[in-house]
Design a protein around this motif. Structure first.
Motif, short mmCIF file in Angstrom:
data_model
loop_
_atom_site.label_atom_id
_atom_site.label_comp_id
_atom_site.label_asym_id
_atom_site.label_seq_id
_atom_site.Cartn_x
_atom_site.Cartn_y
_atom_site.Cartn_z
N ILE A 192 0.84 -1.20 0.00
CA ILE A 192 0.00 0.00 0.00
C ILE A 192 0.87 1.25 0.00
CG2 ILE A 192 -1.62 1.35 1.40
CD1 ILE A 192 -3.02 -1.26 2.11
N LEU A 231 2.08 1.81 -3.45
CA LEU A 231 1.05 2.34 -4.35
C LEU A 231 0.78 3.82 -4.08
CD1 LEU A 231 -1.31 -0.76 -4.35
CD2 LEU A 231 0.02 0.09 -6.29
N LEU A 262 -8.20 -7.65 -6.88
CA LEU A 262 -9.22 -6.71 -7.37
C LEU A 262 -9.40 -5.58 -6.35
CD1 LEU A 262 -11.52 -5.91 -9.34
CD2 LEU A 262 -13.05 -7.36 -8.00
N ASP A 263 -9.50 -5.94 -5.07
CA ASP A 263 -9.67 -4.92 -4.02
C ASP A 263 -8.50 -3.93 -4.04
OD1 ASP A 263 -11.93 -6.25 -3.30
OD2 ASP A 263 -11.15 -7.08 -1.42
N VAL A 264 -7.29 -4.48 -4.17
CA VAL A 264 -6.10 -3.62 -4.14
C VAL A 264 -6.07 -2.71 -5.37
CG1 VAL A 264 -3.58 -3.63 -4.24
CG2 VAL A 264 -4.77 -5.17 -2.68
N GLY A 323 -8.34 0.13 -4.85
CA GLY A 323 -7.70 1.10 -3.97
C GLY A 323 -6.68 1.93 -4.72
N ALA A 324 -5.92 1.26 -5.57
CA ALA A 324 -4.87 1.95 -6.33
C ALA A 324 -5.49 3.02 -7.23
CB ALA A 324 -4.06 0.95 -7.14
N VAL A 333 -6.65 6.02 -5.12
CA VAL A 333 -5.66 6.98 -4.61
C VAL A 333 -4.89 7.67 -5.75
CG1 VAL A 333 -5.41 5.77 -2.41
CG2 VAL A 333 -3.78 5.29 -4.26
#
Lengths: 254, 502
Positions: B396, B399, B431-433, B436-437, B440
């Motif tokens: 995270i 990213l 997919l979730d990450v 998030g990417a 942001v």
């Protein structure tokens, strides 16, 4: 092991020992989740792959242990930056069911932030009495260690109590049994008996509940099973087959 | 200048294929011409490595990246190519194969293959999945075996479609390095099912990469597409040229931060702009490209939709060099990252003050692009990436770092992440990450499974197995293997930090 693990002081205002927080875990429930590992367990399973989380750390040793005493608020401060990247959080351990008030506080904040909340529990603590916690818990991944009381005692070091069966029934009825887990190792776990036991306990619900059959691996294991064999892929397929013939519909091998 | 020895070496090579020889010999003869007026000041910066022409040659006679409007071609056919508008799927594939063959670029191959799913969708309604996949497989293998250069790019998304699913399905089985695929992803438009399929495919065959559609949809008037190595460009146009500023090399000749920011950067940016303007002018005014190409005459491209790409690379080592005495590191230390932002703010300001000729699309401005590198780069990390080995511990954090620098580069920037293989059991986590990417502000990202044969080098894909052959001096089909093999070694790409390991 101390007896005050169930200490009611572990609420939102007081702190519990946190072993670690994994920001993005891919193996603690559906999607990406932040996993919070509490310190302290009421069992001492021979196949435990993080035995260092079993015993609470003495206060004087806390500083050098890497384990931190944290309130729910502080734990969530560390989770908050992960929010756009995760769909939920999972409390694991140790045994997170030992800290119902802490968990209730943590899950309440998480739920308000739009995150789903899962518990990863060893099944030996009756969760039905923690109504506030169950209100804010979306699901429980329940570990069915073993079925026969002798096998259970040899594996976990503790007498089998009625909690496991109660939890299966209670959670299944509430629609909160997210997953049933069974770590497979033929010399230590009565796999067939466990599967049949689950079927008998929740005859109406079990087919649609995800069953995760986990191949025992000795990574991190320091107990009597540290030299035990990992079941072969074929062996795992055979367990899957018997689970399927019993009527389990969603089976995941890991 | 014509280098006879080099030409002889190419001509007699036992490693190059005939086609590779032909193209290198053409380049050698182009380089015998001197049509650009390279001043002594420019030469200084070329020689110290701060400016790099990315082997575009000394007499530009076609735009670097050409992005035809294939939709228009399919609708209207082409008089020059004697291709009628296709009536069925076979005719569509034939039409595309024909026009690709006649779409040049800096590599001489088509670098952009269009929004394939949208092109295909209307033609497959009467066909079964199996029939479509069989035809797509032949089509993709044709592209892989004849476009012998990995800088070729097809686009899909953002909307899910049957064609999109089938393209991914066919691609997954193939393990081809060509073409690259990018999915334009918008969580509000793209279904989770389609995106999960895309992610699963990328873990199986390192394609597609993911482009943040929301961040790019309104960049240019009209449609945009992704070509070659993450170039985000106007469709029906493209890019005239890409010249790069290597910040690392500039930092090496700077005495201190002050000199770097206020003396060297302004001068080198101005000279780079002048050099690019000369290239564009020659191409538009002298080369005859825009007068002779059927692509222009039939309206598949238009000179007013071309842009000049101002490339930047090696930010990490530039920062580390400038802060050497304080032992601060890009990607690790706040102060280093702050200096990186200051440098890019300065570059942006300076590049915006330049005038790009024949660039109405961008109102006479160059567009910034984070250039991914050339095979001879050593100690120069692609664009604004963090060097291998210095990556932050947590994904995270990495990213967020990417997002901080991506927005400076509308014409393309991206990060590459090897992913732990156990994620196969839970692709939703990736997919979730990705969501998030995008959230942001990451503009572009790509994955490959940590144990995959197809590895993303700087942007293009190369097979580990082919690199091994090449290193044993065997001839290989794709010329990008020639670039990939040294880059993989020098940049320690095998040691990239594997993500999603927990």
């Amino acid at each position: 092991m101390t007896d005050n693990l169930n200490d009611k002081k572990t609420g939102s205002e007081s702190a519990v020992q946190i072993n670690r927080i994994i920001p993005v875990s891919t193996v603690d429930g559906p999607g990406a989740r932040t996993a919070v590992f509490v310190q302290g367990c009421n069992l001492a399973c021979e196949f435990c792959h993080n035995p260092e989380t079993q015993r609470l750390i003495d206060e004087e040793n806390l500083e050098n242990s890497g384990v931190r005493r944290m309130t729910a608020d502080r734990v969530f401060d560390e989770i908050r930056p992960n929010i756009p990247f995760i769909r939920g959080i999972t409390a694991s351990g140790g045994e997170c069911g030992l800290y119902p008030e802490f968990l209730t506080a943590l899950f309440t904040i998480a739920g308000e932030a739009g995150l789903s909340t899962l518990m990863d529990s060893n099944g030996s603590i009756d969760l039905s009495i923690f109504t506030d916690l169950m209100e804010v818990t979306d699901g429980v991944m329940l570990d069915v260690k073993a079925w026969d009381p002798h096998v259970y005692k040899r594996l976990t070091g503790k007498e089998k109590n009625s909690a496991l069966v109660n939890n299966l029934r209670y959670l299944a009825a509430k629609g909160k049994l997210e997953e049933i887990r069974l770590v497979c190792q033929e010399e230590w776990v009565d796999i067939e008996a466990s599967l049949k036991g689950i079927v008998k306990t929740i005859p109406d619900e079990y087919p649609r509940i995800r069953l995760k059959l986990i191949a025992f691996r000795n990574h991190g294991v320091s107990g009597k099973m540290k030299n035990s064999r990992t079941p072969s892929a074929d062996q795992m397929k055979a367990y899957e087959k018997s689970a399927r013939s019993l009527g389990f519909e969603e089976i995941v091998l890991r | 200048m014509f280098n006879k020895d080099n030409a002889y070496e190419v001509l007699t090579s036992k490693v190059l294929t005939h086609e590779q020889k032909l193209m290198q010999l053409a380049k050698a003869s182009e380089n015998a011409l001197e049509v650009l007026d390279v001043s002594d000041r420019m030469k200084t910066y070329f020689e110290n490595g701060s400016i790099h022409d990315l082997y575009e040659g000394s007499a530009p006679y076609r735009p670097r990246y050409i992005m035809p409007d294939y939709g228009k071609f399919i609708k209207e056919g082409s008089e020059f190519l004697k291709v009628d508008p296709p009536k069925d799927f076979d005719e569509l594939i034939f039409a595309l194969m024909t026009i690709y063959r006649h779409t040049p670029s800096i590599t001489n191959f088509p670098v952009y293959l269009g929004d394939l799913d949208q092109l295909i969708e209307p033609y497959i309604t009467d066909l079964s999945d199996e029939e479509v996949i069989k035809k797509l497989t032949l089509f993709f293998n044709y592209l892989d075996r004849t476009i012998t250069d990995s800088f070729s790019h097809a686009n899909i998304g953002p909307k899910e479609s049957r064609a999109g699913f089938l393209i991914l399905e066919a691609e997954k089985e193939l393990q081809n390095a060509v073409p690259n695929f990018t999915i334009k992803y918008d969580p509000d438009i793209t279904s989770d099912a389609f995106m999960t399929k895309a992610i699963e495919t990328s873990l199986a065959c390192s394609n597609p990469a993911i482009c943040n559609h929301q961040a790019n949809a309104n960049l240019y008037k009209g449609k945009y597409g992704i070509s070659s190595c993450y170039n985000i460009l106007p469709v029906e146009g493209g890019a005239y040229t890409l010249t790069r500023l290597t910040l690392t090399k500039l930092a090496e000749v700077a005495g201190n931060v002050e000199e770097f920011m206020n003396e060297l950067l302004p001068e080198v940016v101005e000279l780079t702009g002048e050099y690019m303007a000369q290239r564009i002018r020659f191409m538009v005014e002298k080369s005859g490209f825009f007068e002779s190409s059927f692509l222009v005459k039939e309206g598949f491209i238009s000179s007013d939709r071309f842009v000049g790409m101002f490339g930047v690379t090696g930010l990490a080592e530039a920062v580390n060099t400038l802060l050497n005495d304080q032992d601060l590191q890009y990607g690790r230390d706040q102060e280093a990252d702050d200096l990186a932002s200051d440098i890019l703010d300065r570059v942006k300001e300076l590049v915006e003050s330049l005038e790009a000729p024949y660039s109405p699309m961008t109102e006479g401005k160059y567009v910034l692009h984070a250039q991914v590198g050339v095979d001879t780069d050593e100690g120069i990390t692609s664009g604004v990436r963090i060097p291998v080995g210095d990556e932050p511990e947590d994904f995270i954090g990495h990213l967020h770092h990417s997002a901080r620098y991506h927005h400076y580069f509308p014409a393309g920037v991206g990060d590459i992440f090897p992913i732990a293989t156990h994620i196969d059991a839970n692709p939703d986590s990736l997919l979730d990450v990705v969501k998030g990417a995008m959230n942001v502000g990451v503009h572009y990202m790509s994955f490959y499974a940590a144990d995959a044969d197809l590895v993303r080098i700087t942007g293009y894909l190369v097979k580990r197995s082919e690199m091994e052959k090449f290193q044993k001096d065997e001839a290989v089909l794709q010329n990008t293997t020639h670039f990939g093999a040294p880059s993989y070694k020098v940049n320690k790409l095998a040691e990239r930090k594997v993500r999603m390991t927990d």
